[in-house]
Design an enzyme around this catalytic site. Structure first.
Site, mmCIF file in Angstrom:
data_model
loop_
_atom_site.group_PDB
_atom_site.id
_atom_site.type_symbol
_atom_site.label_atom_id
_atom_site.label_comp_id
_atom_site.label_asym_id
_atom_site.label_seq_id
_atom_site.Cartn_x
_atom_site.Cartn_y
_atom_site.Cartn_z
ATOM 1 N N HIS A 68 55.915 62.281 12.683
ATOM 2 C CA HIS A 68 55.461 61.166 11.925
ATOM 3 C C HIS A 68 55.838 59.730 12.385
ATOM 4 O O HIS A 68 55.522 58.946 12.031
ATOM 5 C CB HIS A 68 56.190 61.308 10.532
ATOM 6 C CG HIS A 68 55.286 60.828 9.547
ATOM 7 N ND1 HIS A 68 53.955 61.024 9.467
ATOM 8 C CD2 HIS A 68 55.553 60.738 7.947
ATOM 9 C CE1 HIS A 68 53.226 60.632 8.298
ATOM 10 N NE2 HIS A 68 54.158 60.517 7.501
ATOM 11 N N ASN A 71 49.389 58.751 4.699
ATOM 12 C CA ASN A 71 49.811 57.633 3.479
ATOM 13 C C ASN A 71 50.228 56.162 3.751
ATOM 14 O O ASN A 71 50.040 55.452 3.286
ATOM 15 C CB ASN A 71 51.134 58.182 2.810
ATOM 16 C CG ASN A 71 50.539 59.540 2.068
ATOM 17 O OD1 ASN A 71 49.474 59.406 1.481
ATOM 18 N ND2 ASN A 71 51.734 60.588 1.906
ATOM 19 N N ASP A 74 50.720 58.664 13.914
ATOM 20 C CA ASP A 74 50.436 60.169 14.182
ATOM 21 C C ASP A 74 49.183 60.592 13.364
ATOM 22 O O ASP A 74 48.725 59.951 12.377
ATOM 23 C CB ASP A 74 51.541 60.875 13.602
ATOM 24 C CG ASP A 74 51.717 60.888 12.222
ATOM 25 O OD1 ASP A 74 51.774 61.709 11.387
ATOM 26 O OD2 ASP A 74 52.067 59.750 11.467
ATOM 27 N N ASN A 116 55.042 55.452 3.123
ATOM 28 C CA ASN A 116 54.110 55.262 2.302
ATOM 29 C C ASN A 116 54.217 53.735 1.807
ATOM 30 O O ASN A 116 53.293 53.396 0.798
ATOM 31 C CB ASN A 116 54.865 55.951 0.896
ATOM 32 C CG ASN A 116 54.828 57.564 1.177
ATOM 33 O OD1 ASN A 116 54.224 58.027 2.368
ATOM 34 N ND2 ASN A 116 54.892 58.429 0.240
#
Length: 199
Positions: free
Chosen positions: A23, A120, A99, A74
């Site tokens: 991530h 997100n 990513d 997020n």
């Protein structure tokens, strides 16, 4: 009046726990660009690590801001919209690196607009900017196994590390991602797509 600066945003999660995870491909690529162009990052309103650089690749130097949001994935849009507003940077001068599970590890795709693909961080940026009309450099990390616990698989996958063969390839992959960002800014989106999307 719109700024002459570009804004390059590498997405990731702050803190030691998340270093080197799938991530955090955006953070890794931002670090590569910071090293190339001697950009030193400092805190922007508690929302991002932010620095200024000048890219000297084309006929004219390109001024840019480089950001690593500290808001966790997020809420990445909070940092991006704050910086874009503060420095009057238009969406078509923003490049976001992130990513992407829909691409095999090592693949890169450059695009502008379109779906968030369930990412997100991208959803948050779309919401905060009120548009998806900005460039994205998608860094492939491959997909988790699908199954009954699909959500847990995905979370575990993106927050997990790379295997040994991928770790060996990672420096070149990150360097390619940084090259893609530079190409968008210096040569334009279509040139970047031509160079990277077919690989």
């Amino acid at each position: 009046m719109a700024s002459e600066f570009w804004l390059v945003v590498g997405l990731g999660n702050p803190g030691k726990t998340y270093e080197g995870t799938r991530h955090n491909m955006g953070f890794m690529t931002a670090d590569e660009l910071a090293g190339r162009w001697s950009v030193s990052l400092s805190n922007h309103k508690g929302l991002a690590d932010l620095g200024r650089g000048i890219m000297r690749l084309g006929a004219a130097p390109v001024k840019f801001l480089l950001a690593k949001p500290l808001t966790f994935m997020n809420d990445s849009g909070d940092a991006v919209s704050s910086i874009a507003t503060y420095y009057s940077i238009a969406p078509n001068h923003i490049v976001v690196v992130h990513d992407d599970m829909d691409l095999e590890f090592g693949r890169i795709k450059v695009k502008s607009g379109g779906s968030s693909g369930g990412h997100n961080g991208i959803k948050s940026i779309d919401r905060s900017l009120g548009t998806n009309d900005y460039a994205r450099v998608r860094m492939g990390v491959g997909h988790a196994r699908r199954g009954a616990a699909a959500h847990e698989n995905v979370v575990g996958w993106v927050l997990g590390g790379f295997d040994s063969s991928q770790r060996r390839m990672l420096p070149d992959f990150v360097a390619d991602g940084a090259d893609a960002v530079e190409t968008v800014m210096v040569e334009g989106l279509s040139q970047a797509q031509e160079k990277f999307n077919g690989r």
